[in-house]
Design a protein around this motif. Sequence first.
Motif, PDB file in Angstrom:
ATOM      1  N   TRP A  24     -22.402 -11.017 -13.225  1.00  0.00           N
ATOM      2  CA  TRP A  24     -22.956 -11.680 -12.043  1.00  0.00           C
ATOM      3  C   TRP A  24     -23.111 -10.723 -10.893  1.00  0.00           C
ATOM      4  O   TRP A  24     -22.292  -9.844 -10.747  1.00  0.00           O
ATOM      5  CB  TRP A  24     -22.056 -12.867 -11.671  1.00  0.00           C
ATOM      6  CG  TRP A  24     -22.040 -13.850 -12.784  1.00  0.00           C
ATOM      7  CD1 TRP A  24     -21.132 -13.921 -13.795  1.00  0.00           C
ATOM      8  CD2 TRP A  24     -23.008 -14.854 -13.065  1.00  0.00           C
ATOM      9  NE1 TRP A  24     -21.470 -14.916 -14.665  1.00  0.00           N
ATOM     10  CE2 TRP A  24     -22.619 -15.509 -14.254  1.00  0.00           C
ATOM     11  CE3 TRP A  24     -24.170 -15.273 -12.431  1.00  0.00           C
ATOM     12  CZ2 TRP A  24     -23.341 -16.551 -14.801  1.00  0.00           C
ATOM     13  CZ3 TRP A  24     -24.891 -16.319 -12.973  1.00  0.00           C
ATOM     14  CH2 TRP A  24     -24.481 -16.949 -14.143  1.00  0.00           C
ATOM     15  N   PRO A  25     -24.169 -10.866 -10.079  1.00  0.00           N
ATOM     16  CA  PRO A  25     -25.234 -11.859 -10.152  1.00  0.00           C
ATOM     17  C   PRO A  25     -26.103 -11.671 -11.399  1.00  0.00           C
ATOM     18  O   PRO A  25     -26.197 -10.569 -11.937  1.00  0.00           O
ATOM     19  CB  PRO A  25     -26.034 -11.665  -8.877  1.00  0.00           C
ATOM     20  CG  PRO A  25     -25.683 -10.316  -8.377  1.00  0.00           C
ATOM     21  CD  PRO A  25     -24.350  -9.957  -8.958  1.00  0.00           C
ATOM     22  N   SER A  26     -26.742 -12.764 -11.815  1.00  0.00           N
ATOM     23  CA  SER A  26     -27.522 -12.746 -13.039  1.00  0.00           C
ATOM     24  C   SER A  26     -28.689 -13.732 -12.922  1.00  0.00           C
ATOM     25  O   SER A  26     -28.613 -14.713 -12.188  1.00  0.00           O
ATOM     26  CB  SER A  26     -26.622 -13.147 -14.215  1.00  0.00           C
ATOM     27  OG  SER A  26     -27.327 -13.083 -15.419  1.00  0.00           O
ATOM     28  N   ASP A  76     -23.190 -16.455  -8.946  1.00  0.00           N
ATOM     29  CA  ASP A  76     -22.006 -16.634  -9.782  1.00  0.00           C
ATOM     30  C   ASP A  76     -22.070 -17.991 -10.475  1.00  0.00           C
ATOM     31  O   ASP A  76     -22.940 -18.800 -10.166  1.00  0.00           O
ATOM     32  CB  ASP A  76     -20.728 -16.505  -8.951  1.00  0.00           C
ATOM     33  CG  ASP A  76     -20.670 -17.471  -7.775  1.00  0.00           C
ATOM     34  OD1 ASP A  76     -21.034 -18.652  -7.937  1.00  0.00           O
ATOM     35  OD2 ASP A  76     -20.247 -17.036  -6.691  1.00  0.00           O
TER      36      ASP A  76
END
Length: 97
Positions: A24-26, A76
């Motif tokens: 994350w971030p993703s 997240d």
Amino acid sequence: MSEAKDPEEFYKKLKSQLLDTATWPSVYLYKFIVPTEPKKIIGIEEIFDNMGAVITTKQSKKGSYTSVSVNVKMHDPDAVIAKYKEVGQKIEGVISL
């Protein structure tokens, strides 16, 4: 996504899976199915407005339902779950996959 029995338990399991399978971030892909009504589709689009989301829609064969796919960068797992909850609360009849 089914919330039939215990939504909090479901979201707890989802959070665990998201933590285990992504960094994350993703970029996350949401998929929703709604009755084909413009206000419902626009409602989903507004929830993801100003987030840089790429949103695609596709009507079912008979046109009764519309699939809405949202590709968006999330910070997240908690942010992912918050959006699922927001869509579920604001869009009547939505099915989250």
